[in-house]
Design a protein around this motif. Structure first.
Motif, PDB file in Angstrom:
ATOM      1  N   GLN A 436     -30.525  25.390  43.798  1.00  0.00           N
ATOM      2  CA  GLN A 436     -30.520  25.394  42.325  1.00  0.00           C
ATOM      3  C   GLN A 436     -31.759  26.039  41.753  1.00  0.00           C
ATOM      4  O   GLN A 436     -31.723  26.681  40.713  1.00  0.00           O
ATOM      5  N   ASN A 437     -32.898  25.811  42.438  1.00  0.00           N
ATOM      6  CA  ASN A 437     -34.168  26.294  41.885  1.00  0.00           C
ATOM      7  C   ASN A 437     -34.558  27.669  42.408  1.00  0.00           C
ATOM      8  O   ASN A 437     -35.592  28.221  42.006  1.00  0.00           O
ATOM      9  N   ALA A 438     -33.746  28.214  43.289  1.00  0.00           N
ATOM     10  CA  ALA A 438     -34.096  29.506  43.891  1.00  0.00           C
ATOM     11  C   ALA A 438     -33.790  30.666  42.941  1.00  0.00           C
ATOM     12  O   ALA A 438     -32.977  30.532  42.021  1.00  0.00           O
ATOM     13  N   SER A 439     -34.468  31.804  43.191  1.00  0.00           N
ATOM     14  CA  SER A 439     -34.177  33.010  42.406  1.00  0.00           C
ATOM     15  C   SER A 439     -32.812  33.532  42.847  1.00  0.00           C
ATOM     16  O   SER A 439     -32.297  33.143  43.906  1.00  0.00           O
ATOM     17  N   GLU A 440     -32.266  34.459  42.043  1.00  0.00           N
ATOM     18  CA  GLU A 440     -30.943  34.990  42.384  1.00  0.00           C
ATOM     19  C   GLU A 440     -30.938  35.623  43.769  1.00  0.00           C
ATOM     20  O   GLU A 440     -30.006  35.460  44.553  1.00  0.00           O
TER      21      GLU A 440
END
Ligand code: ATP
Ligand code: MG
Length: 479
Positions: A436-440
């Protein structure tokens, strides 16, 4: 008989004569129930301003405006119920209820910002922006108490819509600590039922005979638990056994009312204690029979742990000023019954997806009959449940679609809850927290399929993967 007297009172308009006749009837035993049990006026105790801690600075300005205005117009005006009880505890009341001898039409004439609500018993709502001050007219001791036609065959109150005076109004309230009147005329507290003593002793005592009063309105049993937990009061010894004996009567309460009561019980910051006490008094099993059945046959503290954790989290969120939702509460309370029913359906040979879907439908429709969950709530519950197996797919485009689902956050919180109580591998939750918190870019890497070796190898792995996903879906739902 009481009707004749009432008529007499109406036509003659004389309270003195009315009270005189009342006394004769009491003395000659002509009128049984009401006058024997009713707290009579002679018992009234007035606590002057110096004898209690209620200060006007703690009363909502709008409530004071209403009280003063009614008084100015020549009416009696009191604060009553929970607000007086809470002010005496030094707590901030949830809302302020006013009671007066003016009838709703008279109240409406006094306030421009006033609306009359209710068909059965008309109440005036005086609006001040977001704050609404409810103004009720004293209720009378209608034929209900003297003429059994106003009670159903179980003794439940059917109608309660007669105006009266303060002495009569006291009698129809539930607990003595809820029947204290703060008089705006001299800032005294008027007490007909020893409510002040019970308040000091932190005791919830029903006015009158507990068995009769619980039968009249079984919701009072839930109110006993709610106030006991919220105020830290004990339920009077005389009320305890009747609750256990009469808990089943709650089944006769309209489901819409029970739904509202369940929300009051569980969404006000004391859900865990409330749950324990409801079980102790055999009330929980009437509200959530399927859940109680699972709890009764639980093994290794499961599913109790999930419910406890859910209620604890909800209480913590409220303490932190965060919001809580009805659908998450119901999703947690009904999760285990769905799991168990689905298992039975699987044993009967139903395909997995259908087994879970049917189980969810069945449990929800049974629950709706007891507590009328609005449709949007049951839809959200279903979403939270049906998203659970979807968390097992971590490859391809599905995760990125899942996180855009309107109920993703709630479903993820539910997954977390399951992981915390041993229902899901914590590694799965960690993965989703990170995702959820990761970059695309990182998200793409996290969901990329493992690198292909050879076309032949790849085809066989694809087959394997498909099988694995199906297996883990089963695992997750079986947990
Ligand atoms: P809360 O803090 O939850 O508002 P409350 O005591 O004010 O507590 P309400 O439901 O607002 O509860 O009711 C106001 C008052 O009306 C009560 O204090 C009680 O005197 C009376 N009352 C409410 N429900 C009942 C009932 N079921 N039977 C008898 N009296 C009731
Ligand atoms: Mg109230």
């Amino acid at each position: 008989m009481i009707n004749v007297i009432k008529k007499f009172k109406e036509t003659q308009g004389s309270t003195i004569i009315f009270n005189f006749i009342k006394k004769i009837i009491t003395a000659t035993n002509l009128r049984p129930t009401l006058l024997e049990e009713s707290p009579v006026a002679e018992k009234v105790r007035i606590y002057s301003r110096s004898e209690h801690i209620i200060s006007r600075s703690k009363i909502s300005e709008n409530a004071l405006k209403v009280l003063y205005r009614l008084q100015k117009e020549g009416y009696d005006a009191y604060l009553v119920g929970g607000c007086v009880r809470d002010l005496l505890l030094g707590r901030e009341p949830k809302d302020f209820d006013v009671v007066t001898n003016a009838d709703p039409e008279q109240v409406r004439k006094v306030f421009r910002n006033c609306r009359i609500i209710g068909r059965r018993f008309r109440l005036a709502h005086v609006h001040f922006g977001h704050e609404v001050i409810e103004v009720a007219t004293f209720r009378g001791v209608s034929e209900t108490d003297s003429n059994k036609q106003m009670l159903d065959k179980e003794g439940r109150l059917l109608r309660d819509n007669v105006y009266g005076n303060i002495e009569e109004d006291v009698w129809r309230r539930d607990f003595t600590v809820n029947a204290l009147y703060y008089n705006i005329k001299d800032f005294s507290v008027v007490d007909y039922v020893n409510g002040m003593d019970d308040h000091k002793a932190a005791t919830l005592k029903l006015i009158g005979e507990p068995v009769v009063r619980f039968r009249e309105d079984p919701v009072r049993m839930l109110r006993a638990v709610r106030f006991a937990v919220k105020l830290g009061f004990k339920i009077d010894g005389g009320c305890q056994q009747p609750i256990k004996d009469m808990a089943e009567l709650l089944g006769s309460i309209p489901s819409a009312r029970l739904y509202d009561e369940v929300l009051k019980l569980f969404l006000f910051g004391y859900a865990l204690q409330t749950f324990e006490m409801l079980r102790q008094y055999a009330l929980f099993q009437v509200l959530f029979p399927a859940t109680e059945q699972c709890l009764a046959s639980e093994e290794n503290g499961f599913p109790r742990q999930l419910i406890i954790k859910a209620l604890q989290n909800s209480d913590n969120r409220i303490a932190e000023g965060k919001s809580v939702t009805a659908y998450f509460l119901f999703a947690s309370l009904l999760w285990e019954p769905v799991q168990q029913l689905a298992k039975e359906k699987l044993k009967q040979g139903l395909p997995e997806f259908m087994a879970y879907q049917d189980a969810a439908n069945e449990i929800l429709s049974r629950q709706v009959k007891i507590t009328a969950l609005p449709r949007h709530i049951s839809l959200s519950i279903r979403d939270v449940w049906s998203l659970q197996p979807k968390f097992n797919t971590r490859v391809g485009s599905k995760p990125s679609r899942l996180i855009t689902h309107p109920k993703f956050r709630a479903a993820y919180d539910f997954l977390l809850l399951r992981a915390e109580t041993g229902g899901v591998d914590p590694e799965l939750v960690d993965w989703w927290s990170k995702y959820q918190n990761a970059s695309e870019n990182e998200q793409r890497k996290m969901t990329a399929p493992a690198r292909k070796k050879s076309p032949a190898h790849s085809a066989s792995r694809k087959r394997n993967n498909r099988k694995k996903t199906a297996d883990s879906l089963t695992d997750s739902q079986n947990q």
